[in-house]
Motif scaffolding. Structure first.
Motif, short mmCIF file in Angstrom:
data_model
loop_
_atom_site.label_atom_id
_atom_site.label_comp_id
_atom_site.label_asym_id
_atom_site.label_seq_id
_atom_site.Cartn_x
_atom_site.Cartn_y
_atom_site.Cartn_z
N UNK A 232 3.85 60.78 41.57
CA UNK A 232 2.50 60.19 41.52
C UNK A 232 1.71 60.78 40.36
N UNK A 233 1.79 62.10 40.21
CA UNK A 233 1.05 62.76 39.12
C UNK A 233 1.50 62.23 37.76
N UNK A 234 2.81 62.07 37.59
CA UNK A 234 3.31 61.54 36.33
C UNK A 234 2.87 60.10 36.11
N UNK A 235 2.95 59.28 37.15
CA UNK A 235 2.55 57.88 37.03
C UNK A 235 1.07 57.77 36.66
N UNK A 236 0.24 58.61 37.25
CA UNK A 236 -1.19 58.58 36.94
C UNK A 236 -1.45 59.03 35.50
N UNK A 237 -0.66 60.00 35.01
CA UNK A 237 -0.83 60.42 33.62
C UNK A 237 -0.54 59.27 32.68
N UNK A 238 0.55 58.53 32.94
CA UNK A 238 0.88 57.40 32.09
C UNK A 238 -0.21 56.33 32.17
N UNK A 239 -0.79 56.14 33.36
CA UNK A 239 -1.85 55.14 33.52
C UNK A 239 -3.07 55.50 32.66
N UNK A 240 -3.33 56.79 32.53
CA UNK A 240 -4.48 57.24 31.74
C UNK A 240 -4.18 57.26 30.24
N UNK A 241 -2.91 57.21 29.86
CA UNK A 241 -2.52 57.27 28.45
C UNK A 241 -1.59 56.10 28.10
N UNK B 116 14.84 55.91 38.69
CA UNK B 116 14.25 54.58 38.81
C UNK B 116 13.07 54.39 37.87
N UNK B 117 12.62 55.47 37.22
CA UNK B 117 11.50 55.37 36.29
C UNK B 117 11.94 55.57 34.84
N UNK C 33 14.45 45.65 24.78
CA UNK C 33 14.08 47.05 25.01
C UNK C 33 12.59 47.14 25.35
N UNK C 34 11.78 46.40 24.62
CA UNK C 34 10.34 46.40 24.87
C UNK C 34 10.00 45.89 26.25
N UNK C 35 10.72 44.86 26.71
CA UNK C 35 10.43 44.31 28.04
C UNK C 35 10.76 45.31 29.13
N UNK C 36 11.80 46.12 28.92
CA UNK C 36 12.14 47.15 29.91
C UNK C 36 11.03 48.19 30.01
N UNK C 37 10.47 48.59 28.87
CA UNK C 37 9.36 49.55 28.89
C UNK C 37 8.12 48.90 29.49
N UNK D 208 8.39 49.09 33.18
CA UNK D 208 8.05 50.42 33.68
C UNK D 208 6.53 50.59 33.76
N UNK D 209 5.84 50.21 32.70
CA UNK D 209 4.40 50.42 32.62
C UNK D 209 3.62 49.57 33.62
N UNK D 210 3.99 48.30 33.73
CA UNK D 210 3.17 47.37 34.51
C UNK D 210 3.62 47.17 35.95
N UNK D 211 4.87 47.52 36.25
CA UNK D 211 5.39 47.27 37.60
C UNK D 211 5.78 48.57 38.32
N UNK D 212 6.66 49.34 37.73
CA UNK D 212 7.22 50.49 38.45
C UNK D 212 6.23 51.63 38.64
#
Length: 320
Positions: A96-105, A250-251, A293-297, A300-304
């Motif tokens: 969760x902490x990692x996912x929130x960091x990515x959400x902020x950046x 999975x991430x 490759x871009x769609x896979x990233x 990750x960003x928008x779904x996972x």
């Protein structure tokens, strides 16, 4: 007896599946109204892991009849329960902490190279499901494969908008796969990656990030020092300031997309030697579209990652 407006016996089936009525009552109803249509997608089945065969026996119905009720009338589906590694409460908190960091950046995704290594086994293309033989007696033949199959260990990095860099193979001077350690990790993967990154058009190496998981060769002091010298404060890994959550394949876009995508195509060529296997890997890496490759990233960003936050760090892949 409760019936729906179209004459079906929704409540009868629902009550029986939920344990409110005896199995014999449903069996008698089925015999009285063999053409009755039971339809509602909302009914709950007790003991959903129980097989259709055992459930049919307890209800006094034919298995084919119950199968039709479950699939066509109640519109249930058979789902295979997936096996995943256990996540501890601490694992979930880190995810969760990692996912929130990515959400902020979010801007980091346009500069972040995800990296990993994987084994490609020479015998990996054998699929026993496709090995069939029609005849009147048991055929005198078997599929065979080496007890210790040859393998190729490849390292690749991927980035949205940047495509793939690699593969780099961990092997000795005779081309035999070697066990990964910190020295080989730096010399065989990171150095050539850095050299190719510097040659890429439109890439400012002073703005790029790199991600790696917590494997021991990745987090060894020598590996960390080498990376920090070239990616100061721009390394996402287990022991860095921005931590990559452990037990999270999975991430990783390489785990949930790239390795499976490549192996399906590499093994389709049915390589017979490790050299053929390496050539097939190199060829398929070169064929992989940058847009894919871009769609896979993007996924990750928008779904996972949002799913990880919503589920408080629990497994998500089986629901996607």
């Amino acid at each position: 007896m409760s019936r729906s407006t179209d004459g079906s016996m929704n409540s009868e089936v629902a009550d029986c599946f939920s344990g409110k009525r005896a199995a014999a009552d449903l069996a008698r109803s089925a015999q009285r109204r063999p053409s009755g249509k039971w339809s509602s997608p909302s009914w709950r089945v007790e003991s959903p892991e129980r097989s259709v065969r055992h459930r049919a026996q307890s209800l006094g119905l034919k298995r084919t009849t119950l199968n039709k009720i479950l699939r066509k009338d109640l519109r249930f589906h058979l789902y295979r329960i997936q096996v995943r590694h256990k996540l501890t409460p601490e694992d979930k908190n880190r995810r969760v902490k990692m996912a929130k960091w990515f959400t902020k950046h979010p801007a980091v995704f346009d500069r972040l190279w995800f990296s990993d290594e994987a084994h490609f086994w020479l015998s990996g293309h054998v699929n026993s499901r496709n090995a069939v033989h029609w005849g009147s007696k048991v055929p005198d033949k078997v599929l065979t494969k080496p007890l210790h199959s040859e393998k190729v260990s490849a390292w690749i990095a991927m980035r949205r908008g940047g495509g793939l860099i690699g593969p780099f193979f961990f092997e000795n001077e005779r081309g035999v796969a070697q066990t990964l350690n910190a020295e080989r990790y730096v010399g065989t993967a990171l150095r050539p990656f850095w050299e190719e990154l510097q040659r890429k058009n439109g890439v400012d190496v002073n703005e790029e990030w790199i991600q790696q998981d917590g494997a021991t060769p990745h987090t060894a002091a020598a590996s960390r020092a080498w990376l920090q010298e070239r990616f100061p404060d721009r390394v996402i890994s287990l022991k860095e300031e921005v931590k990559w959550a452990p037990h999270s394949p999975d991430l990783s876009p390489l785990d949930f997309f790239l390795w499976g995508y490549l192996k399906a195509r590499v093994y389709a060529e049915k390589p017979k030697t490790s050299e053929q296997l390496k050539r097939a890997i190199i060829m398929e890496v070169g064929r992989t579209p940058t847009e894919m490759v871009g769609r896979a990233v993007d996924h990750l960003e928008t779904v996972r990652l949002p799913q990880v936050i919503r589920r408080s760090g629990a497994h998500t892949e089986h629901l996607l």
